[in-house]
Scaffold this motif. Structure first.
Motif, PDB file in Angstrom:
ATOM      1  N   PRO A 155      14.867  24.861  20.046  1.00 58.53           N
ATOM      2  CA  PRO A 155      14.775  23.750  21.080  1.00 58.53           C
ATOM      3  C   PRO A 155      13.612  22.965  20.853  1.00 58.53           C
ATOM      4  N   ARG A 159      14.803  19.132  20.561  1.00 60.88           N
ATOM      5  CA  ARG A 159      14.701  18.451  22.020  1.00 60.88           C
ATOM      6  C   ARG A 159      14.590  16.867  21.823  1.00 60.88           C
ATOM      7  N   ASP A 183      20.765  21.559  28.992  1.00 62.96           N
ATOM      8  CA  ASP A 183      20.038  22.818  28.879  1.00 62.96           C
ATOM      9  C   ASP A 183      21.177  23.946  29.322  1.00 62.96           C
TER      10      ASP A 183
END
Length: 270
Positions: A155, A159, A183
């Motif tokens: 992540p 991201r 998410d």
């Protein structure tokens, strides 16, 4: 000048030559002299002198018909040797070959590139109708099975790209409108231990699944991928094909020294 000081200074001409090679690599195609010079930020006359030496060494070759330059046979040999000496890649290539033989579907190996997962090799099944995968292709993060695997377990690295894809509406899967939606999607991938896409894949009539492979640091290092014609792969929770994909990824993770085991889906890597 001492040997230690000379070593720290390096060889400037070699560094300039490497700059030209980097420009050609990043160009991803055969290039004209002016384009190479511009990419390497030097006058064409200077670039030409270096290209002559690089051609003599086999690192570069020139097409006599188009006058375009490309990487030469020795550069390709260096790349092949480098890949061969990376145990994880060699083991990954063996894994997708064995998996292809087991399930008779197109299999591929994906690693993380600069802007997303990159297919480094694929294996063709023994079927009359197959899905071809282009080696070197950089895949979307949310729109591809491999991309979702990397986003789910890396992540921090992914991201910014996930955020950009959501903001630009780039190939978003159905049901994903916000970062919160993304998410939730990635959480479901971790819960299942793999990513499977059917019916809304990035290419019409194609479906795919990917499973994570972890290294001795228990970090995601690559993904095993299967791709098929829509409807040819059982994407259900009890799918034998997906179980074999996950089993192959778990076995490779163990071979690479991972201690996460079959419960590797539990937590993403930092």
């Amino acid at each position: 000048m001492s040997e230690e000081l000379e070593g720290k200074h390096g060889v400037q001409s070699l560094e300039v030559g490497m700059g030209i090679l980097k420009a050609m690599v990043f160009g991803k195609r055969s290039m004209m002299l002016k384009d190479i010079a511009a990419a390497a930020d030097m006058p064409p006359s200077k670039a030409h002198r270096y290209l002559v030496s690089l051609i003599r060494s086999g690192l570069v070759e020139q097409d006599p018909l188009t006058s375009r330059y490309n990487l030469g046979p020795f550069a390709l040999n260096i790349g092949l040797v480098a890949i061969d000496r990376l145990d994880r890649i060699r083991l990954g290539l063996a894994a997708i070959s064995e998996l292809r033989d087991e399930i008779n579907e197109t299999t591929a190996l994906a690693v993380w590139g600069d802007n997303g997962p990159v297919i480094v090799r694929w294996e063709r099944p023994r079927r009359p109708i197959t899905v071809n995968v282009v080696t070197g292709t950089t895949l979307g993060v949310l729109s591809s099975a491999a991309g979702r695997v990397f986003a789910a377990w890396l992540p921090n690295l992914t991201r910014p790209i996930v955020k950009r894809e959501v903001e630009t509406r780039r190939n978003l899967p159905p049901g994903v409108e916000t970062l919160a939606d993304a998410d939730a999607l990635l959480a479901s991938v971790r819960d299942r231990g793999l990513a499977a896409i059917s019916g809304n894949y990035m290419f019409r009539g194609v479906e795919a699944a990917a499973a994570p492979v972890f290294n001795f640091k228990n970090e995601l290092t690559m993904a095993l991928v299967i791709v098929g014609v829509e409807g040819s792969i059982d994407m259900g929770e009890q799918s034998a094909v997906l179980a074999r994909l996950k089993g192959a990824a778990d076995a490779l993770s163990l071979r690479l020294g991972s201690t996460r085991g079959s419960d590797a889906a539990a937590l993403p890597s930092a």
